[in-house]
Design a protein around this motif. Structure first.
Motif, PDB file in Angstrom:
ATOM      1  N   ALA A 141      90.014  58.583  -2.582  1.00 15.20           N
ATOM      2  CA  ALA A 141      89.788  60.010  -2.317  1.00 15.20           C
ATOM      3  C   ALA A 141      88.571  60.524  -3.085  1.00 15.20           C
ATOM      4  N   GLN A 142      88.429  60.093  -4.342  1.00 14.84           N
ATOM      5  CA  GLN A 142      87.272  60.507  -5.138  1.00 14.84           C
ATOM      6  C   GLN A 142      85.982  59.976  -4.523  1.00 14.84           C
ATOM      7  N   LYS A 144      85.451  59.147  -1.398  1.00 14.15           N
ATOM      8  CA  LYS A 144      85.199  59.823  -0.126  1.00 14.15           C
ATOM      9  C   LYS A 144      84.552  61.188  -0.364  1.00 14.15           C
ATOM     10  N   LYS A 145      85.017  61.894  -1.368  1.00 11.36           N
ATOM     11  CA  LYS A 145      84.452  63.208  -1.704  1.00 11.36           C
ATOM     12  C   LYS A 145      82.974  63.072  -2.079  1.00 11.36           C
ATOM     13  N   ASN A 148      80.865  62.117   1.053  1.00  9.36           N
ATOM     14  CA  ASN A 148      80.608  63.278   1.902  1.00  9.36           C
ATOM     15  C   ASN A 148      79.556  64.202   1.295  1.00  9.36           C
ATOM     16  N   ALA A 149      79.639  64.413  -0.006  1.00 13.11           N
ATOM     17  CA  ALA A 149      78.681  65.290  -0.683  1.00 13.11           C
ATOM     18  C   ALA A 149      77.264  64.722  -0.636  1.00 13.11           C
TER      19      ALA A 149
END
Length: 182
Positions: A141-142, A144-145, A148-149
């Motif tokens: 999850a980290q 992926k964040k 995306n950024a």
């Protein structure tokens, strides 16, 4: 004898690397690099508790001149620990960011990547540069964040390990890559 042999191996490694760069340089390089013309790094330098050495100023100047060209830059900056290679790299990354591009710094270990992230996010953050860390030990999850950024341009400087070249990592506007190798 051991010290002499170690010195010779290091010399051979740098010689072969330099030779490969020279041979690549002989090939016609097309002008497809991003031109980074905004180069006022005085806000960065004014934060430092010291003045750059003559050698550091020369390196920053040569790198900045290369970044004004549309020809891809390939440089190797060599120096002892504590000689100021990181501030030279930070200057180049700031030039890329000021010119509307993103920069990446890849370190060989998570510890060094975290150290670079701590130092550079504090230093460049004061100038409005958005930094992020990407390492293999982060959760999915980290990661992926951060992916995306970076892909949407919310990150200006991405610092990490070989995780930077893993699947899913994309940049909205790449401009500079710095590889920190020991």
């Amino acid at each position: 004898a051991l010290a002499a042999a170690k010195k010779r191996l290091i010399y051979n490694e740098f010689f072969l690397f330099s030779l490969s760069l020279a041979l690549q340089g002989k090939k016609k390089r097309e002008g497809n690099a991003v031109i980074c013309s905004k180069q006022n790094i005085s806000p960065l330098l004014s934060q430092l508790p010291y003045e750059l050495t003559a050698a550091q100023k020369r390196c920053v100047s040569e790198i900045a001149a290369d970044m004004k060209k549309d020809v891809p830059m390939r440089r190797m900056l060599i120096g002892d620990v504590g000689s100021g290679k990181t501030i030279v790299a930070a200057s180049a990354m700031l030039i890329a960011v000021m010119s509307g591009r993103q920069a990446a710094l890849m370190a060989p270990t998570e510890i060094l990547a975290a150290q670079h992230y701590g130092d550079l996010s504090e230093l460049l953050g004061k100038l409005g540069v958005r930094c992020a860390l990407l390492v293999g030990s982060m959760t999915a999850a980290q990661k992926k964040k951060v992916h995306n950024a970076a892909a949407t341009g919310e990150i200006d400087v991405l610092i990490g390990t070989q995780a930077l070249i893993s699947d899913g990592v994309e940049f909205a506007s790449p401009g500079l890559v710095v590889a920190d190798e020991q």
